[in-house]
Each structure stands twice: as structure tokens, then as C-alpha cells.
Design a protein around this motif. Structure first.
Motif, PDB file in Angstrom:
ATOM      1  N   ALA A 174      -5.954 -13.328 -21.001  1.00 28.56           N
ATOM      2  CA  ALA A 174      -4.994 -14.004 -20.107  1.00 28.56           C
ATOM      3  C   ALA A 174      -5.356 -15.477 -19.946  1.00 28.56           C
ATOM      4  N   GLY A 175      -5.713 -16.120 -21.070  1.00 33.71           N
ATOM      5  CA  GLY A 175      -6.187 -17.495 -21.009  1.00 33.71           C
ATOM      6  C   GLY A 175      -5.094 -18.542 -20.908  1.00 33.71           C
ATOM      7  N   CYS A 176      -3.869 -18.211 -21.300  1.00 34.80           N
ATOM      8  CA  CYS A 176      -2.774 -19.183 -21.255  1.00 34.80           C
ATOM      9  C   CYS A 176      -2.296 -19.345 -19.818  1.00 34.80           C
ATOM     10  N   GLN A 177      -2.304 -20.588 -19.311  1.00 37.68           N
ATOM     11  CA  GLN A 177      -1.901 -20.835 -17.940  1.00 37.68           C
ATOM     12  C   GLN A 177      -0.411 -20.644 -17.720  1.00 37.68           C
ATOM     13  N   ASP A 178       0.387 -20.739 -18.784  1.00 39.49           N
ATOM     14  CA  ASP A 178       1.842 -20.654 -18.637  1.00 39.49           C
ATOM     15  C   ASP A 178       2.363 -19.227 -18.727  1.00 39.49           C
ATOM     16  N   THR A 179       1.839 -18.450 -19.669  1.00 41.11           N
ATOM     17  CA  THR A 179       2.381 -17.110 -19.925  1.00 41.11           C
ATOM     18  C   THR A 179       1.442 -15.990 -19.517  1.00 41.11           C
ATOM     19  N   ARG A 180       0.192 -16.341 -19.204  1.00 38.42           N
ATOM     20  CA  ARG A 180      -0.846 -15.347 -18.921  1.00 38.42           C
ATOM     21  C   ARG A 180      -1.078 -14.428 -20.111  1.00 38.42           C
ATOM     22  N   LYS A 181      -0.795 -14.933 -21.302  1.00 40.11           N
ATOM     23  CA  LYS A 181      -1.104 -14.193 -22.513  1.00 40.11           C
ATOM     24  C   LYS A 181      -2.537 -14.455 -22.932  1.00 40.11           C
ATOM     25  N   SER A 182      -3.052 -13.557 -23.744  1.00 45.35           N
ATOM     26  CA  SER A 182      -4.385 -13.725 -24.297  1.00 45.35           C
ATOM     27  C   SER A 182      -4.288 -14.320 -25.695  1.00 45.35           C
ATOM     28  N   THR A 183      -5.330 -15.014 -26.100  1.00 43.45           N
ATOM     29  CA  THR A 183      -5.403 -15.564 -27.454  1.00 43.45           C
ATOM     30  C   THR A 183      -6.576 -14.928 -28.170  1.00 43.45           C
ATOM     31  N   SER A 184      -6.296 -14.304 -29.302  1.00 44.58           N
ATOM     32  CA  SER A 184      -7.362 -13.718 -30.112  1.00 44.58           C
ATOM     33  C   SER A 184      -7.405 -14.430 -31.454  1.00 44.58           C
TER      34      SER A 184
ATOM     35  N   ALA B  34       1.875 -26.280 -19.730  1.00 49.64           N
ATOM     36  CA  ALA B  34       3.047 -26.895 -20.370  1.00 49.64           C
ATOM     37  C   ALA B  34       3.663 -27.990 -19.518  1.00 49.64           C
ATOM     38  N   ASP B  35       3.577 -27.900 -18.197  1.00 50.25           N
ATOM     39  CA  ASP B  35       4.219 -28.871 -17.302  1.00 50.25           C
ATOM     40  C   ASP B  35       3.181 -29.679 -16.535  1.00 50.25           C
ATOM     41  N   ASP B  36       2.139 -30.104 -17.211  1.00 50.81           N
ATOM     42  CA  ASP B  36       1.021 -30.787 -16.573  1.00 50.81           C
ATOM     43  C   ASP B  36       0.957 -32.233 -17.040  1.00 50.81           C
TER      44      ASP B  36
END
Length: 205
Positions: free
Chosen positions: A171-181, A86-88
């Protein structure tokens, strides 16, 4: 399929379809426009018993708005690099234009489920878009430029089998460490309800 005062009817036989239309005409003032050709900006092509709803004209309008009608096409909507944080990067020069194009792409996913995931990733950053997010948006538009012929193929089927495909990155999201399915649902070989949906969930550790 009903949208305000427009309705699309399908049935398993022409006789059944005529009975449904007749029953509706007894209750409401309706006009039968015949075979489906256009609906809410979607063009419907017929090939035998198959239907191919597409949004080619809408895609051309999006590319024109972005000034990318003559852009160099690419053959995938997203590259294989990790997701953009998000901040990149620097802020985009015109955030309103970015949000407008991202919103237009959301409507396009009705007939182009192949871009649903990457469009969702772009929309995560609509509140504060930065240059790397704009680069991802432009790549989607380049992909669309090279795939204007694609749509959503619908064909008759006597099968009532329900098939579901799913996958996830952990844990693919770099900002939240959430997973996306993501999942795709097919009923009788046809895309059903939400054709492709990406969901984020927090990894429980």
C-alpha cells in the motif's frame, strides 16, 4: 534479437553461428556486418567473452536536452522519502518537455534496469506533471550524469539455472493505496526477458 530489418545473432559456438548465417543467406538477401558494435543506438563493448551494451551517447543526449550536462551528480536515482502524491504541488511550466524526457528515460531502461522503478513512478504522472514530479525527474538525470559508465553486463554461462528476485512495498502509493512489487529474472546468471518490472496491484482487505 530482431528489430524490423536488423538482427543480432548469437550462438554457443562460432561454427554454429556460421551455419545459422549460411542458412539465412540461402533464404534471404542479408549482409553480415561482423561482430556486434552498435545496435539501435546501443554501443556494445567487448571484454574477453563478455558483452557490455550501453547507451552512453544516448544518456549524454538526454542530459543535453535537459540542459544538465554540467549538473552535480548524485549517487542514487531516488531519495528515501515517501512517494510523491499526484496532487502535491504546482503544475510544471512545460509539461511537453517533462513528457519528452520521461519517455526518453523509458527507452534508457533497456540497458539501465537500475532506474526502471523510479522512471515508472515518474511516468505515472505524465498526464498531469507537477513540480515535485519534475524534481524527481531531475534527480534521475543527476544520477545518470554520475553513472554514464554503466551498462548491462552479459557473459557466457553454461548454467541453465533460473533465479527470480522479488520484493514489494505494501500500500505504498499515496493516491491509490496500491502496492508496488518488482522482480528481476535471471537465466544462467543473465538478465532474462523483462529484467526488472514494477507492477501495481490493489491490496485486498
Amino acid at each position: 534479437l530482431l528489430y524490423l530489418d536488423d538482427i543480432v545473432l548469437t550462438a554457443s559456438s562460432p561454427a554454429l553461428l556460421r551455419r545459422i548465417i549460411s542458412a539465412l543467406q540461402q533464404e534471404f538477401s542479408i549482409k553480415d556486418l561482423g561482430e556486434l558494435h552498435h545496435f539501435l543506438g546501443k554501443h556494445v563493448q567487448r571484454c574477453g567473452g563478455d558483452l557490455l551494451p550501453s547507451q552512453r551517447q544516448y544518456m549524454l543526449e538526454i542530459l543535453d536536452r535537459a540542459g544538465m550536462l554540467e549538473c552535480k551528480p548524485c549517487f542514487t536515482p531516488v531519495d528515501t522519502n515517501p512517494k510523491v502524491a499526484a496532487d502535491d504541488g504546482a503544475l510544471v511550466s512545460d509539461a511537453t518537455d517533462f513528457r519528452s524526457l520521461a519517455g526518453a528515460l523509458q527507452y534508457l531502461t533497456f540497458t539501465r534496469p537500475d532506474i526502471a522503478y523510479v522512471v515508472q513512478q515518474v511516468c505515472f504522472h505524465m498526464h498531469d506533471p507537477q513540480e515535485p514530479h519534475h524534481a524527481v525527474l531531475k534527480r534521475i538525470l543527476r544520477y545518470i550524469c554520475g553513472t554514464l559508465h554503466l551498462g548491462l553486463l552479459l557473459r557466457p554461462s553454461s548454467s541453465a539455472d533460473l533465479q527470480v528476485y522479488t520484493d514489494a512495498d505494501w500500500a505504498g502509493c499515496q493516491d491509490t493505496r496500491k502496492s508496488t512489487s518488482g522482480y528481476a529474472v535471471f537465466l544462467g546468471g543473465q538478465p532474462h526477458l523483462l529484467v526488472l518490472q514494477a507492477i501495481e496491484h490493489r491490496l485486498q482487505i
